[in-house]
Design an enzyme around this catalytic site. Structure first.
Site, PDB file in Angstrom:
ATOM      1  CD  GLU A 250       1.008  -4.696  -4.958  1.00  0.00           C
ATOM      2  OE1 GLU A 250       1.233  -3.916  -4.010  1.00  0.00           O
ATOM      3  OE2 GLU A 250       1.620  -4.650  -6.031  1.00  0.00           O
ATOM      4  CB  CYS A 284       4.150  -1.808  -2.815  1.00  0.00           C
ATOM      5  SG  CYS A 284       4.531  -3.285  -3.785  1.00  0.00           S
TER       6      CYS A 284
END
Length: 483
Positions: A250, A284
């Site tokens: 990720e 993020c």
């Protein structure tokens, strides 16, 4: 702070790094506050942790998911009892507002509870057989020892949403957290120890690059789950490719929030303030680009700048603070460099634009929340991740151009649109090249039971926080039995 929390945790014991080396952990809100010196581990420490995990694997795998879930439930309960202690530690070593830290603890518990609830669903299917008196079915097996490499921005939630499915699946694990937030992970591991998880099932190795590289190189490690930057994730994938190491990555994001000409501007401004400047932009899924229709741009910017200019920068444990420090001087310098680069590319700073100048904040990593307009869609600020409280405002001539700009980056973590048009909203959901999509709401993350997932360079492998995560931690088997 108990001294053992500065050590590694291997095979049920808190032990120092073999080298004896230590790394200082400093409060980003106050450079004078040294939280402690933590183990700086290398390959030898990682190998010992992997050996312990390998030895614990057969018994843990044989326990079955329902009994393993009981350990997760116990850890969740203990985390709830220690929630204020853990939140205070998160704020002290990562910097985020105490309210944000409390929210992280709550989110982490929700993920653990959701994962534990999957225990009775972690099975296969029966299938028709082509022969008489034959039984055919499928089932899952844990892949083995896994390395869990976690970042500093969510030092509790992200390690937990790796640890919980790893353990429920029947894998054993070596957790390597960021060296910027070692204490939070030590508390996490201590909680699992107090919940009775057997020795060797969950191990903690503190450290930086050397420890991470050793995890990737160890042949007994069957998979690496990593959250962090694109360059490091790519290096992990390449480093294990020769032995077909399973990876779950990720990675970064450069997320757009589109403001259409029919948007509710008040709600759009609220969402941008939350998405771009919450946790000082260190997510993020942070809103790092506002792609605004030129017909509403001026009014939108007037409202936005008025709000952002009133955001008080300060320590995370100060109830008056609305913007926390960034995590360290490197991130502060990167944010300031991004602002300077945007100005060279023609961007105009509307508010913020530098370090917070209050004298009482001189010894901390404080960046004023910054809004920059007239940012070219293909400039560095509009294309590359900053991971700080810096918002690029990009003009768009209508919906189609806005969608094109939103999809122009290599990342695809989150996409958001504000519009009153139902058809436009559904079209945007279809056209966004991103994993987590939002309409008329802040574009940061998703619920604990929805996949945390990106597209393009933001994600490789099965998503986390979802039933799909078992496709990383387990592998399928099929069986045919004739009788």
């Amino acid at each position: 702070m108990a001294k053992h929390l500065r050590l590694n945790f291997i095979d049920g014991q808190w032990i120092p790094a073999e080298s004896g080396q230590l790394r200082e952990n400093i409060n980003p809100a106050d450079f004078a506050d040294v939280i402690g010196e933590f183990a700086e581990s290398g390959g030898v420490d990682v190998d010992h942790a992997v050996e312990a995990a390998s030895a614990a694997l057969p018994a843990w795998r044989g326990l079955g998911p329902v009994k393993r879930a009981a350990y997760l439930a116990g850890a969740s309960r203990l985390l709830g009892e220690r929630a204020e202690e853990v939140a205070a530690v998160i704020t002290r070593e990562q910097g985020k507002l105490l309210s944000e830290a409390r929210g992280e603890v709550s989110r982490a518990r929700a993920v653990v509870d959701f994962t534990a609830g999957q225990a009775r669903l972690l099975g296969g299917v029966t299938a028709p057989a082509e022969e008489e008196r034959t039984f055919a079915y499928t089932f899952r097996k844990p892949i083995g020892v896994v390395g869990l490499v976690a970042p500093w921005n969510f030092p509790l939630a992200i390690p937990l949403w790796k640890v919980a499915p790893a353990l429920l699946s029947g894998c054993t694990a070596v957790l390597k957290p960021s060296p910027l937030t070692p204490l939070t992970s030590a508390l996490l591991v201590e909680i699992f120890q107090q919940a009775g998880v057997p020795d060797g099932v969950l191990n903690l190795v503190q450290g930086d690059v050397a420890a991470g590289e050793a995890l990737v190189a160890n042949a007994e490690v069957a998979g690496i789950s990593f959250t962090g930057s694109l360059p490091v994730g790519t290096a992990i994938h390449a480093g294990g490719a020769h032995r077909l190491l399973r990876t779950q990555l990720e990675l970064g994001g450069k997320n757009a929030l589109i403001v259409c000409d029919d948007a509710d501007l008040g709600k759009a401004v609220d969402a941008v303030v939350h998405g771009a400047f919450g946790q000082a932009g260190q997510r993020c899924s942070a809103t790092s680009r506002a792609v605004v229709d030129v017909r509403v741009r001026d009014e939108f910017l007037e409202r936005l700048v008025e709000r952002v200019a009133d955001l008080r920068v300060g320590p995370g444990d100060d109830p008056a603070s609305r913007i926390c420090p960034v995590v360290n001087t490197a991130r502060m310098d990167a944010a300031l460099a991004a602002i300077a680069g945007a100005q060279r590319d023609g961007g105009k700073v509307l508010c913020g634009g530098g370090r917070e100048e209050r004298e009482d904040l001189a010894e901390g990593c404080y960046v004023r929340p910054t809004v920059i307009r007239d940012v070219p869609w293909d400039s560095e600020l509009a294309q590359e991740e900053v991971f700080g409280p810096v918002l690029a405002v990009v003009d768009a001539e209508g919906f189609d151009e806005a969608m094109s700009i939103a999809n122009s980056v290599k990342y695809g973590m989150s996409g958001t649109i504000f519009t009153a048009s139902q058809s436009r909203a559904f079209e945007a959901i279809d056209r966004f090249e991103a994993g987590m999509l939002h309409v008329n709401r802040p574009g940061v993350g998703a619920y604990a039971h929805l996949p945390h997932v990106g597209s393009k360079a933001s994600q490789y492998g099965p998503p986390e926080c979802s039933p799909q995560v078992w496709d990383f931690y387990t592998e399928w088997r099929s069986a045919c039995i004739s009788y």
